[in-house]
Design an enzyme around this catalytic site. Structure first.
Site, PDB file in Angstrom:
ATOM      1  N   THR A 133       0.789  -1.239   0.085  1.00  0.00           N
ATOM      2  CA  THR A 133       0.026   0.199   0.079  1.00  0.00           C
ATOM      3  C   THR A 133       0.911   1.276   0.019  1.00  0.00           C
ATOM      4  OG1 THR A 133      -1.430   1.569   1.534  1.00  0.00           O
ATOM      5  CG2 THR A 133      -0.218  -0.261   2.531  1.00  0.00           C
ATOM      6  N   LYS A 163       2.136  -3.497   7.230  1.00  0.00           N
ATOM      7  CA  LYS A 163       2.437  -3.531   6.006  1.00  0.00           C
ATOM      8  C   LYS A 163       3.818  -3.209   5.829  1.00  0.00           C
ATOM      9  CE  LYS A 163      -0.178  -4.615   2.879  1.00  0.00           C
ATOM     10  NZ  LYS A 163      -0.200  -6.020   2.229  1.00  0.00           N
TER      11      LYS A 163
HETATM   12  P1  NAD Z   1      -9.412  -7.461   1.943  1.00  0.00           P
HETATM   13  O1  NAD Z   1      -9.688  -7.246   3.350  1.00  0.00           O
HETATM   14  O2  NAD Z   1     -10.938  -7.238   1.305  1.00  0.00           O
HETATM   15  O3  NAD Z   1      -9.350  -8.859   1.708  1.00  0.00           O
HETATM   16  C1  NAD Z   1      -8.197  -9.564   2.621  1.00  0.00           C
HETATM   17  C2  NAD Z   1      -8.482 -11.252   2.246  1.00  0.00           C
HETATM   18  O4  NAD Z   1      -7.331 -11.674   3.033  1.00  0.00           O
HETATM   19  C3  NAD Z   1      -9.585 -11.502   3.023  1.00  0.00           C
HETATM   20  O5  NAD Z   1     -10.600 -12.526   2.023  1.00  0.00           O
HETATM   21  C4  NAD Z   1      -9.418 -12.356   4.024  1.00  0.00           C
HETATM   22  O6  NAD Z   1     -10.214 -13.517   4.284  1.00  0.00           O
HETATM   23  C5  NAD Z   1      -7.962 -12.913   3.681  1.00  0.00           C
HETATM   24  N1  NAD Z   1      -6.909 -13.221   4.858  1.00  0.00           N
HETATM   25  C6  NAD Z   1      -6.934 -12.457   6.079  1.00  0.00           C
HETATM   26  N2  NAD Z   1      -6.155 -12.895   6.948  1.00  0.00           N
HETATM   27  C7  NAD Z   1      -5.654 -14.196   6.184  1.00  0.00           C
HETATM   28  C8  NAD Z   1      -4.825 -15.296   6.507  1.00  0.00           C
HETATM   29  N3  NAD Z   1      -4.104 -15.335   7.753  1.00  0.00           N
HETATM   30  N4  NAD Z   1      -4.550 -16.295   5.791  1.00  0.00           N
HETATM   31  C9  NAD Z   1      -5.158 -16.151   4.582  1.00  0.00           C
HETATM   32  N5  NAD Z   1      -6.197 -15.266   4.096  1.00  0.00           N
HETATM   33  C10 NAD Z   1      -6.557 -14.205   4.957  1.00  0.00           C
HETATM   34  O7  NAD Z   1      -8.306  -6.589   1.552  1.00  0.00           O
HETATM   35  P2  NAD Z   1      -8.143  -6.002  -0.082  1.00  0.00           P
HETATM   36  O8  NAD Z   1      -8.725  -4.533   0.033  1.00  0.00           O
HETATM   37  O9  NAD Z   1      -8.724  -7.047  -0.886  1.00  0.00           O
HETATM   38  O10 NAD Z   1      -6.384  -5.704   0.031  1.00  0.00           O
HETATM   39  C11 NAD Z   1      -5.723  -6.910  -0.359  1.00  0.00           C
HETATM   40  C12 NAD Z   1      -4.363  -6.618  -0.343  1.00  0.00           C
HETATM   41  O11 NAD Z   1      -4.008  -5.482  -0.894  1.00  0.00           O
HETATM   42  C13 NAD Z   1      -3.820  -6.185   1.262  1.00  0.00           C
HETATM   43  O12 NAD Z   1      -2.532  -6.660   1.223  1.00  0.00           O
HETATM   44  C14 NAD Z   1      -3.781  -4.874   1.554  1.00  0.00           C
HETATM   45  O13 NAD Z   1      -2.907  -4.333   1.935  1.00  0.00           O
HETATM   46  C15 NAD Z   1      -3.641  -4.414   0.080  1.00  0.00           C
HETATM   47  N6  NAD Z   1      -3.994  -3.149  -0.358  1.00  0.00           N
HETATM   48  C16 NAD Z   1      -5.177  -2.731  -0.364  1.00  0.00           C
HETATM   49  C17 NAD Z   1      -5.877  -1.358  -0.823  1.00  0.00           C
HETATM   50  C18 NAD Z   1      -7.150  -1.189  -0.796  1.00  0.00           C
HETATM   51  O14 NAD Z   1      -7.377   0.182  -1.337  1.00  0.00           O
HETATM   52  N7  NAD Z   1      -8.034  -1.960  -0.793  1.00  0.00           N
HETATM   53  C19 NAD Z   1      -4.903  -0.564  -1.350  1.00  0.00           C
HETATM   54  C20 NAD Z   1      -3.413  -0.921  -1.282  1.00  0.00           C
HETATM   55  C21 NAD Z   1      -3.014  -2.247  -0.938  1.00  0.00           C
END
Ligand code: NAD
Ligand code: TYD
Length: 376
Positions: A133, A163
Site C-alpha cells: 500500500t 504492511k
Molecule cells: P480485504 O480485507 O478485502 O481482503 C483480504 C483477504 O485476506 C480476505 O479475503 C481475508 O479473508 C484474507 N485473509 C486475511 N487473513 C488471512 C490469513 N491469515 N490467511 C489467509 N487469508 C487471509 O483486503 P483488500 O482490500 O482486498 O486488500 C488486499 C491486499 O491489498 C492487502 O494486502 C492490502 O494491504 C492491499 N492493499 C489494499 C488497498 C485497498 O484500497 N483496498 C490498497 C493498497 C493495498
C-alpha cells in the site's frame, strides 16, 4: 502456462484479481487461497466457480507447513500475495491481528516459497509478488510531490506499520536469499466486491438505504483513487515486465477529497434514480427515491485518530518500465461502481447480515458514528 497461487483470493482485490487473471490468461491454473475471515467472501468468486482451471483452498498464510504443502503439491511458480488484515479503523481498535497476519503470515509464506523453490530452483521462472500500500509512506503535505519508490517509509497507523514490516521482509528475502520478488505499493482501490466498511462502498450502500453517510473530521483528507481492475492490470504488467527485487507504485492519477468523493456518489445516485422508476421503488428510503438530494444524508463525525491527510502516487516508474496506466478516470470508475452496487444488492445484503455486521454494531452505535463537531 503459469501455476499461480493467489492469497486473499476471497477478499476485495483478490476476487477481482482472480476474475481478471482467469479472463486474460485462460490457460493458467489458479489456486485461490483464503482463510475466510470476516473480509473473505466466497460469493465474490462465483464468476470463476465453474472454471476448471480455478481451485479454491481454505487456508491460513500463518500456517507455514500448509503453505509449504500447497506450493510444493500444486507446483506453484507464481505467488500473488494479497492476504492481509486491511482496514485501518480495525487496526486502531485491535492491532494484534495485523501484526500476526500481515507480518508473521507474510513471513511464513516467504519461508515456504523459499524452501520449496530452493529445492528446485529454475532462475526467473518463479515469482513472489507482494501487494502493498501507499500508506507505508505516511501522510503528504498539501503541496508535496506524490510518493515515488524513493520516498522514505513513515507508516502512521498499525495497519500501515504492519504492511511496511512485510515489505521489508520481502525485500530482505530477495537481498539475502535471492528469492525472486517484486512488490507493488498502490493507492486506495475501489470497485465491485468491496466490503462496505470502506469509504466508497459504505457510502453507496448507506445512501441506498437512507442511512447516515459518515465523513470523518473535516472531510478534506485526500486519497488517490484507483479502480480495482486497473490495479489488477498493474500487477499483471509488473509480473510480466517488472525487474526482480524492485518495487513499483501503482496509482490512479485521481486525487480527491473525501467529501467530494461522497458528494460525487450522491450525485450519481440522484441522477440514476431520477431516470429509473424501478430503482426508486427498490430503494424507497434513499432521499432520491422521492426527488430529494442524497447528499442530505452526509454527517461529519468524529475523526479517526492519527488520520493521514493526503496520499498521492507518482506511477511513472511503473509506466516507463512496464507500460502501466489506469484505463478508468475516477468519474467513469465511480459510476460503474455505483451501478454495480445497485445491480448486485443480494451480494452486499448478505455481507451486511454476516459477521461484518457484528463489528459495525460494536463500533458504530446503532449504525451511527459518534457525532463530531456538527455539520459543515
Ligand atoms: P480485504 O480485507 O478485502 O481482503 C483480504 C483477504 O485476506 C480476505 O479475503 C481475508 O479473508 C484474507 N485473509 C486475511 N487473513 C488471512 C490469513 N491469515 N490467511 C489467509 N487469508 C487471509 O483486503 P483488500 O482490500 O482486498 O486488500 C488486499 C491486499 O491489498 C492487502 O494486502 C492490502 O494491504 C492491499 N492493499 C489494499 C488497498 C485497498 O484500497 N483496498 C490498497 C493498497 C493495498
Ligand atoms: P478507507 O476506505 O477506510 O481507506 P484508508 O483508510 O485505507 O484510506 O478510508 C478512506 C478515507 O475515507 C479515509 O480518509 C477515511 C475516510 N472515511 C470517512 O470519512 N468515513 C468513513 O465512514 C470511512 C470508512 C472512511
Amino acid at each position: 502456462m503459469r501455476r499461480m497461487l493467489v492469497t486473499g483470493a476471497a477478499g476485495f482485490i483478490g476476487s477481482n484479481f482472480v476474475q481478471f487473471w482467469a479472463e486474460h490468461h485462460p490457460t493458467d491454473n489458479i489456486i485461490g487461497l483464503d482463510a475466510l475471515t470476516y473480509a473473505g467472501n466466497l460469493a465474490s468468486l462465483e464468476p470463476v466457480a465453474d472454471n476448471e482451471r480455478f481451485t479454491f483452498v481454505k487456508g491460513d498464510i500463518r500456517d507455514g507447513e500448509a503453505m509449504h504443502g500447497i506450493i510444493k503439491r500444486e507446483g506453484i511458480d507464481t505467488i500473488v500475495h494479497l492476504a492481509a488484515e486491511s482496514h485501518v479503523d480495525r487496526s486502531i481498535h485491535g492491532p494484534d491481528a495485523f501484526i500476526d497476519t500481515n507480518v508473521r503470515g507474510t513471513h511464513e509464506l516467504l519461508k515456504a516459497a523459499r524452501d520449496v523453490w530452493s529445492e528446485d530452483w529454475s532462475g526467473g521462472a518463479r515469482r513472489f509478488h507482494h501487494v502493498s500500500t501507499d500508506e507505508v509512506y505516511g501522510s503528504l503535505a498539501p503541496n508535496a510531490p506524490p510518493f515515488t519508490e524513493d520516498t522514505a517509509y513513515a507508516p502512521n497507523s498499525p495497519y500501515a506499520a504492519s504492511k511496511a514490516a512485510s515489505d521489508f521482509l520481502v525485500r530482505a528475502y530477495h537481498h539475502t536469499y535471492g528469492l525472486p520478488v517484486t512488490t507493488t505499493n498502490c493507492s486506495n482501490n475501489y470497485g465491485p466486491y468491496h466490503l462496505p466498511e470502506k469509504l466508497i462502498p459504505l457510502t453507496i450502500v448507506n445512501a441506498l438505504d437512507g442511512k447516515q453517510l459518515p465523513v470523518y473530521g473535516d472531510g478534506l483528507q485526500i486519497r488517490d483513487w484507483l479502480y480495482v481492475r486497473d490495479h489488477c492490470r498493474g500487477i499483471e504488467r509488473v509480473l510480466e515486465k517488472g525487474r526482480l527485487g524492485e518495487t513499483y507504485n501503482l496509482g490512479g492519477n485521481s486525487e480527491r477529497r473525501n467529501i467530494d468523493v461522497v458528494k460525487g456518489i450522491c450525485a450519481h445516485i440522484n441522477k440514476i434514480f431520477a431516470g429509473d422508476e424501478q430503482i426508486r421503488e427498490r430503494f424507497p428510503k434513499c432521499p432520491a427515491a422521492v426527488g430529494g438530494d442524497t447528499a442530505e444524508l452526509i454527517a461529519f463525525v468524529k475523526d479517526r485518530p492519527g488520520h493521514d491527510r493526503r496520499y498521492a502516487i507518482d506511477p511513472m516508474k511503473a509506466t516507463l518500465e512496464t507500460g502501466y496506466g489506469p484505463a478508468e478516470s475516477f468519474e467513469t470508475g465511480l459510476l460503474k461502481t455505483v451501478r454495480w452496487y445497485i445491480a448486485n444488492e443480494p451480494w452486499w445484503r448478505a455481507v451486511m447480515n454476516g459477521s461484518y455486521r457484528e463489528w459495525i454494531d460494536l463500533h458504530y452505535s446503532g449504525g451511527k458514528r459518534e457525532a463530531g463537531s456538527g455539520k459543515r
